[in-house]
Design an enzyme around this catalytic site. Structure first.
Site, PDB file in Angstrom:
ATOM      1  N   LYS A 191     -26.255  23.715  54.948  1.00 12.86           N
ATOM      2  CA  LYS A 191     -25.137  24.258  55.743  1.00 12.86           C
ATOM      3  C   LYS A 191     -24.328  25.233  54.892  1.00 12.86           C
ATOM      4  CE  LYS A 191     -22.331  20.172  54.633  1.00 12.86           C
ATOM      5  NZ  LYS A 191     -21.959  18.824  55.103  1.00 12.86           N
TER       6      LYS A 191
ATOM      7  N   ARG B 218     -14.611  10.739  61.410  1.00  9.61           N
ATOM      8  CA  ARG B 218     -14.803  12.171  61.638  1.00  9.61           C
ATOM      9  C   ARG B 218     -15.652  12.352  62.891  1.00  9.61           C
ATOM     10  NH1 ARG B 218     -17.326  16.112  57.002  1.00  9.61           N
ATOM     11  NH2 ARG B 218     -19.206  14.945  57.482  1.00  9.61           N
TER      12      ARG B 218
ATOM     13  N   TYR C 268      -0.288  41.899  38.967  1.00  7.83           N
ATOM     14  CA  TYR C 268       0.819  41.667  39.898  1.00  7.83           C
ATOM     15  C   TYR C 268       1.759  40.588  39.382  1.00  7.83           C
ATOM     16  CZ  TYR C 268      -1.958  44.244  43.346  1.00  7.83           C
ATOM     17  OH  TYR C 268      -2.673  45.194  44.003  1.00  7.83           O
TER      18      TYR C 268
ATOM     19  N   MET D  72      -7.424  40.997  44.372  1.00 11.03           N
ATOM     20  CA  MET D  72      -8.442  40.869  45.414  1.00 11.03           C
ATOM     21  C   MET D  72      -9.836  41.246  44.903  1.00 11.03           C
ATOM     22  SD  MET D  72      -8.607  42.544  49.222  1.00 11.03           S
ATOM     23  CE  MET D  72      -7.087  41.832  49.829  1.00 11.03           C
TER      24      MET D  72
HETATM   25  C1  LIG Z   1     -22.452  17.921  54.188  1.00 16.22           C
HETATM   26  C2  LIG Z   1     -23.070  16.627  54.571  1.00 16.22           C
HETATM   27  C3  LIG Z   1     -23.944  15.960  53.693  1.00 16.22           C
HETATM   28  C4  LIG Z   1     -24.201  16.433  52.265  1.00 16.22           C
HETATM   29  O1  LIG Z   1     -23.159  15.982  51.412  1.00 16.22           O
HETATM   30  P1  LIG Z   1     -23.252  16.172  49.823  1.00 16.22           P
HETATM   31  O2  LIG Z   1     -22.109  15.376  49.318  1.00 16.22           O
HETATM   32  O3  LIG Z   1     -23.082  17.634  49.543  1.00 16.22           O
HETATM   33  O4  LIG Z   1     -24.566  15.645  49.388  1.00 16.22           O
HETATM   34  C5  LIG Z   1     -24.591  14.824  54.153  1.00 16.22           C
HETATM   35  N1  LIG Z   1     -24.359  14.353  55.403  1.00 16.22           N
HETATM   36  C6  LIG Z   1     -23.500  14.942  56.266  1.00 16.22           C
HETATM   37  C7  LIG Z   1     -23.280  14.361  57.600  1.00 16.22           C
HETATM   38  C8  LIG Z   1     -22.827  16.086  55.870  1.00 16.22           C
HETATM   39  O5  LIG Z   1     -21.954  16.665  56.704  1.00 16.22           O
END
Ligand SMILES: *Cc1c(COP(=O)(O)O)cnc(C)c1O
Length: 394
Positions: free
Chosen positions: A48, A147, A276, A324
């Site tokens: 991801k 979540r 800055y 930046m």
């Molecule tokens: C992002 C994610 C992972 C991976 O987590 P890491 O700590 O980077 O290994 C695994 N399961 C879910 C549901 C996630 O959202």
């Protein structure tokens, strides 16, 4: 996708700043993690957020070659990007979607969604009735993360509900840890207990899900009893440890380095301010090099006056506010320094290394967030092995 497509390292001399990705290190990490698993346990590579800033397609292809069998994405678009690149491995969509166009895209591209509520499952089933297509779905239980997912105490009702909906085939039941990277494992084992309790309740009803999975990177390193049928590793495949206490569990190599070029060098007098707000004021005559990288490239502005860089294998301090597109470093200790020279912000130069953890610790965040910051403007130069990198960069 707005980032510049991955380039070969030969393109290096033209860049002002870039990210180097060592796919050899990625393959090494996947192999090491696989070595911790039973042969029948699957490894899902979490790619991801453009593979945590490393480039989703190259990472996915390399991870699959090195022994991963599944891929995990957060959005439908991320899944389609992998399919468009010709990747056929099963893709688990870790996020939860609710719009009919996304559901149709999931069916069209054979992405396997996460379902979290009976209502969402019904929407999927009804939307899919139109095209007559079926999708494999993964049912998420919330065992303590709060979540995504149905409450673990409602696992039986949720699974039975989905079982009776047309067009949905249950491919797994899973959950996610909230505290697996912490030293105190109390909540981790409580979440495992809740997950096991939910699975036992399912089995009591004669339901055996085809696949169970629970572990992120940290949990994968904590204990084999957390592996179940598959682990979902993100951070660890990129060569970082979820916390320092995991360092003796497995040998990992960082995959990403960040480099930039010096764009100007000058000497300023004592009393002169830099950048800055003049948050750095020279105490003596100081040789200042400007480096062509800034917060728009993913160098957090909060690191101003709190980071160091490597030039010619030596560590020198960053000074003044990170801007930046540029930042300044104090190169007084180096003698003559020329515009065009390579500066290592993260990674190795000679015998010195600046790890991502130096940045995350300095500004009170986690390595995951630093990595995800490098996805916008920096071209990504990929290399199949460390040796090839050294040859081209020195
Ligand atoms: C992002 C994610 C992972 C991976 O987590 P890491 O700590 O980077 O290994 C695994 N399961 C879910 C549901 C996630 O959202």
């Amino acid at each position: 996708m707005t980032h510049i497509p991955d380039q070969r390292l030969e393109a290096l001399p033209r860049q002002r700043a870039w990210v180097e990705i060592d796919l050899g290190a990625l393959a090494h990490n996947v192999t090491q993690l696989r070595g911790l698993l039973e042969p029948t346990t699957d490894l899902l590579a979490v790619v991801k957020a453009d593979a945590y800033g490393h480039g989703a397609i190259g990472v996915a292809q390399t991870a699959l070659q090195a022994g991963a069998t599944w891929l995990g994405v957060a959005t439908v678009t991320e899944g389609i990007e992998l399919r468009r690149a010709g990747i056929n491995a099963p893709i688990l969509l870790l996020g939860a979607v609710h719009t009919p166009p996304e559901i149709q895209a999931i069916a069209q591209w054979q992405i396997q969604p996460t379902l979290c509520t009976p209502k969402q499952a019904l929407l999927f089933s009804e939307t899919l009735a139109d095209g007559g297509r079926s999708v494999s779905v993964h049912l998420k239980l919330d065992t303590g993360m709060a979540r995504l997912g149905a409450p673990w105490t409602e696992a039986v009702e949720f699974v039975q509900w989905v079982q009776h909906l047309p067009h949905l085939k249950i491919a797994s039941v899973y959950s996610h840890f909230a505290t697996a990277d912490e030293l105190d494992q109390t909540m981790l084992w409580e979440q495992k207990r809740r997950f096991d309790q939910a699975i036992a309740a399912l089995q009591h009803q004669g339901i055996t899900p085809p696949r169970l999975h629970l572990a992120n990177s940290a949990a994968t390193l904590v204990d084999p009893s957390l592996h179940y049928d598959m682990v979902r590793t993100g951070l660890a495949i990129y060569g970082l440890y979820p916390a320092p206490h995991f360092q003796d569990k497995v040998n990992l190599r960082p995959v990403l380095q960040v480099k930039a070029r010096i764009s100007q060098v000058r000497t300023i007098e004592a009393g002169m301010g830099v950048s800055y707000g003049h948050r750095f004021v020279a105490q003596m005559p100081t040789q200042v090099a400007t480096v062509a990288i800034g917060y728009a490239d993913g160098v957090p502005r909060l690191l101003s006056n709190q980071m160091a860089v490597l030039i010619r294998g030596q560590k020198v301090p960053q000074i003044g506010t990170v801007t930046m597109d540029q930042l300044m470093v104090d190169v007084s200790s180096l003698g003559s320094v020329e515009p065009g020279e390579v500066v290592t912000l993260l990674g190795r130069s000679g015998s010195l290394v600046i790890p991502v953890e130096d940045w995350s610790t300095a500004i009170g965040t986690i390595p995951w967030e630093i990595l995800c910051g490098f996805k916008h403007r920096l071209p990504r130069l990929t290399s199949p092995s460390n040796n090839a990198l050294e040859r081209h960069v020195s």
